[in-house]
Design a protein around this motif. Structure first.
Motif, short mmCIF file in Angstrom:
data_model
loop_
_atom_site.label_atom_id
_atom_site.label_comp_id
_atom_site.label_asym_id
_atom_site.label_seq_id
_atom_site.Cartn_x
_atom_site.Cartn_y
_atom_site.Cartn_z
N GLN A 176 28.74 52.74 52.63
CA GLN A 176 27.50 53.08 53.33
C GLN A 176 26.70 54.11 52.54
OE1 GLN A 176 26.56 51.43 56.08
NE2 GLN A 176 28.45 50.21 55.82
N PRO A 177 25.37 54.12 52.67
CA PRO A 177 24.55 53.20 53.45
C PRO A 177 24.48 51.83 52.79
CG PRO A 177 23.15 54.64 52.16
CD PRO A 177 24.55 55.13 51.95
N SER A 178 24.20 50.83 53.60
CA SER A 178 24.18 49.46 53.08
C SER A 178 23.07 48.68 53.76
CB SER A 178 25.53 48.78 53.31
OG SER A 178 25.78 48.62 54.70
N THR A 179 22.81 47.51 53.19
CA THR A 179 21.82 46.61 53.76
C THR A 179 22.29 45.18 53.54
OG1 THR A 179 19.48 45.96 53.75
CG2 THR A 179 20.46 46.50 51.64
N VAL A 180 21.89 44.28 54.41
CA VAL A 180 22.26 42.87 54.28
C VAL A 180 21.14 42.13 53.57
CG1 VAL A 180 22.83 40.75 55.51
CG2 VAL A 180 23.72 42.94 56.34
N VAL A 181 21.49 41.46 52.46
CA VAL A 181 20.51 40.64 51.75
C VAL A 181 20.74 39.19 52.10
CG1 VAL A 181 20.32 42.32 49.88
CG2 VAL A 181 21.95 40.44 49.68
N ALA A 182 19.64 38.46 52.27
CA ALA A 182 19.75 37.07 52.70
C ALA A 182 20.51 36.22 51.68
CB ALA A 182 18.35 36.48 52.94
N LYS A 183 20.24 36.48 50.39
CA LYS A 183 20.90 35.73 49.32
C LYS A 183 21.19 36.65 48.15
CE LYS A 183 18.83 31.20 50.31
NZ LYS A 183 18.00 30.09 49.76
N ALA A 184 22.27 36.36 47.47
CA ALA A 184 22.60 37.05 46.21
C ALA A 184 23.22 36.02 45.28
CB ALA A 184 23.56 38.21 46.45
N TYR A 185 22.94 36.15 44.00
CA TYR A 185 23.45 35.18 43.03
C TYR A 185 24.57 35.80 42.22
CZ TYR A 185 23.04 30.77 40.58
OH TYR A 185 23.27 29.50 40.12
N LEU A 186 25.69 35.08 42.18
CA LEU A 186 26.87 35.55 41.45
C LEU A 186 27.22 34.52 40.38
CD1 LEU A 186 29.31 37.44 41.01
CD2 LEU A 186 30.51 36.18 42.81
N CYS A 187 27.31 34.98 39.14
CA CYS A 187 27.70 34.13 38.02
C CYS A 187 28.95 34.70 37.38
CB CYS A 187 26.57 34.04 36.99
SG CYS A 187 27.03 33.17 35.47
N THR A 188 29.94 33.85 37.13
CA THR A 188 31.19 34.27 36.49
C THR A 188 31.45 33.37 35.29
OG1 THR A 188 32.11 35.03 38.60
CG2 THR A 188 33.65 34.68 36.79
N ILE A 189 31.66 33.99 34.14
CA ILE A 189 31.92 33.26 32.89
C ILE A 189 33.31 33.66 32.41
CG2 ILE A 189 31.05 32.73 30.58
CD1 ILE A 189 28.40 34.12 31.47
N THR A 190 34.17 32.69 32.17
CA THR A 190 35.55 32.96 31.78
C THR A 190 35.87 32.23 30.48
OG1 THR A 190 36.18 33.09 34.12
CG2 THR A 190 37.96 32.91 32.53
N GLY A 191 36.47 32.96 29.53
CA GLY A 191 36.83 32.36 28.24
C GLY A 191 37.10 33.44 27.22
N PHE A 192 36.72 33.19 25.99
CA PHE A 192 36.79 34.17 24.90
C PHE A 192 35.35 34.49 24.54
CE2 PHE A 192 38.06 35.17 20.29
CZ PHE A 192 38.62 36.40 20.63
N ILE A 193 34.82 35.58 25.09
CA ILE A 193 33.38 35.82 25.11
C ILE A 193 33.04 36.97 24.16
CG2 ILE A 193 31.39 36.23 26.60
CD1 ILE A 193 33.33 35.39 28.95
N LEU A 194 32.12 36.71 23.26
CA LEU A 194 31.81 37.67 22.21
C LEU A 194 30.84 38.75 22.69
CD1 LEU A 194 31.42 35.41 19.05
CD2 LEU A 194 33.47 36.35 20.11
N PRO A 195 30.94 39.96 22.14
CA PRO A 195 30.01 41.03 22.49
C PRO A 195 28.55 40.65 22.24
CG PRO A 195 31.88 41.93 21.30
CD PRO A 195 32.01 40.44 21.23
#
Length: 362
Positions: free
Chosen positions: A268-287
Motif C-alpha cells: 500500500q498505497p495501491s491502485t487497480v489498473v484495468a489492464k497490464a501487459y506482462l512479457c516473459t522471455i526465457t533462454g540465453f539472452i545477451l546484455p
C-alpha cells in the motif's frame, strides 16, 4: 526452540537499491546491464497497457538466436581460430549447461575474452593451471577458480602459456561440456556458430516468449522521488521486489481469508489498473538485447497512461560469475538478478539482488 533454529538457518539475501536518471551523465544503467553477462529470463510489466506496441514486440521477437552444443571439448574455446573468428570480432558468450556450481566443474566465457573455470580440487590439480581457491571453500579448499584471458597479447600460438593451456585441455585432462553459446557482432557476417561447430551436435534455439494481458491488477502506487535514502523508501523498494515476483509467478494477490495457498497482498498505497501487459522471455539472452529493450522502454511513447514500467533480469543460478568477474556461489540460493523501475520522467530505480555469500552487487 526447533522453530527458532530453523529460522536462523534461512540464507542471507542482499538487495541493493539506487535511484538515477537515464539522462544523467553518471547513470550506471548501461554498465550494469553490460556486465551481467549470463541471463536466463527477462520480464517486463507495463501497467495501463493492453496491447504491446509493434516496435517493442519486434525487439522482443529478435532476442535470439543462441546455440546449444553437446559434448564440446573445452580446448575448442581457446583455439586461435575461435578467438580470431568470434572473441575478437564481437561479444562472445558461453556457459556450461546442466552443471551445478556447488558440485560440478563449470565454465563461462565473458565478452571481454575472459574464460572463467570453476573446478573441483581433483580437476584443478590435474590441469596444472594457476588459479585461486574459491571464496566459498572454507578452511579446506575444494573448489578453485581459473581465469584465462583469451585477449592477452601473450596468449598466442607461439607462447609457452598458450602451449601449456592447450596441452592441459587436449591431452592432460580433455574436459568436455554441454555449452550454451551466443555471439553479438556488428558488420558483415563472415562466419556462423552453426557452421563453425558443425562437426559437433549443435542446435540453434530462439528464446521462449510468453505474452500476457493481466486484468484488474492491483499495483502499488510509486513515485520516483520516494527512493531517496529514507528508511521507509528502502522498505518500499523491498516490498515492490516481492510484489513483482508474485506477479511474475502468477500468485493470487487477493489475500482472501480462506486461502491456504497465499495470503500475500499488494503493498500500500495501491491502485487497480484495468489492464497490464506482462512479457516473459526465457533462454540465453545477451546484455546487448536487454539494452535494446531497456532503451525502448524508457523512451516509449505508448501507452501514455503508464506511470512506470519495470524490466527484470534473472541470471543463471549456476553461472560461476554474477556481475563482471565476481565469483558467484549457490549454497542455499543461487539468485543474482536486477530490476529497473522506469518512470515517465526518465528517472529510474535500480534494484540488484544476490543470495547467500555473494559479494555486494557493483
Amino acid at each position: 526452540m526447533a522453530t527458532l533454529r530453523r529460522l536462523g538457518e534461512v540464507p542471507r539475501h542482499l538487495l541493493v537499491c539506487e535511484k538515477s536518471n537515464f539522462g544523467h551523465e553518471k547513470s550506471r544503467h548501461r554498465h550494469l546491464v553490460e556486465t551481467h553477462c549470463h541471463n536466463y529470463r527477462v520480464s517486463f510489466l507495463i501497467p495501463e497497457c493492453g496491447i504491446l506496441p509493434k516496435e517493442l514486440k519486434d525487439l522482443v521477437m529478435a532476442t535470439g538466436p543462441y546455440y546449444f552444443v553437446k559434448n564440446l571439448p573445452l580446448h575448442e574455446l581457446i583455439t586461435y581460430e575461435f578467438i580470431n573468428t568470434f572473441v575478437k570480432k564481437g561479444s562472445c558468450y558461453a556457459l556450461t549447461y546442466n552443471t551445478n556450481i556447488d558440485e560440478d566443474n563449470t565454465v563461462a566465457l565473458l565478452p571481454n575474452g575472459k574464460l572463467i573455470l570453476s573446478l573441483d580440487k581433483d580437476t584443478y590439480e590435474e590441469t596444472g593451471l594457476q588459479g585461486r581457491p574459491s571464496q566459498y571453500s572454507g578452511r579446506k579448499a575444494m573448489k578453485f577458480i581459473v581465469s584465462i584471458d583469451l585477449m592477452d597479447l601473450s596468449f598466442n600460438p607461439d607462447s609457452k602459456t598458450y602451449e601449456r593451456t592447450c596441452w592441459s585441455f587436449k591431452e592432460k585432462n580433455p574436459l568436455k561440456f554441454d555449452f550454451l553459446l551466443a555471439w553479438h557482432h556488428t558488420g558483415a557476417e563472415e562466419a556462423t556458430m552453426m557452421s563453425y561447430f558443425s562437426k559437433y551436435q549443435i542446435q540453434e534455439h530462439q528464446p521462449k516468449v510468453v505474452l500476457r494481458t493481466l486484468k484488474d491488477l492491483q499495483c502499488p502506487g510509486l513515485q520516483s522521488s520516494e527512493l531517496e535514502g529514507q528508511p521507509e523508501a528502502a522498505c518500499s523498494a523491498g516490498q515492490l521486489f516481492d510484489w513483482l515476483g508474485a506477479v511474475f509467478c502468477n500468485v493470487d494477490l487477493n489475500n482472501e481469508p480462506d486461502s491456504f495457498i497465499s495470503t500475500y497482498c499488494c503493498p500500500q498505497p495501491s491502485t487497480v489498473v484495468a489492464k497490464a501487459y506482462l512479457c516473459t522471455i526465457t533462454g540465453f539472452i545477451l546484455p546487448e538485447k536487454i539494452l535494446g529493450l531497456l532503451e525502448h522502454l524508457h523512451y516509449f511513447d505508448e501507452p501514455k497512461l503508464a506511470p512506470w514500467v519495470t524490466l527484470s533480469v534473472q541470471g543463471f543460478a549456476d553461472s560461476p560469475v554474477s556481475w563482471r568477474e565476481n565469483e558467484h556461489g549457490f549454497r542455499k540460493g543461487g539468485e543474482h538478478l536486477y530490476n529497473f523501475v522506469i518512470f515517465n520522467n526518465q528517472d529510474y530505480w535500480l534494484q540488484m539482488a544476490v543470495g547467500a555469500n555473494d559479494h555486494c552487487p557493483p
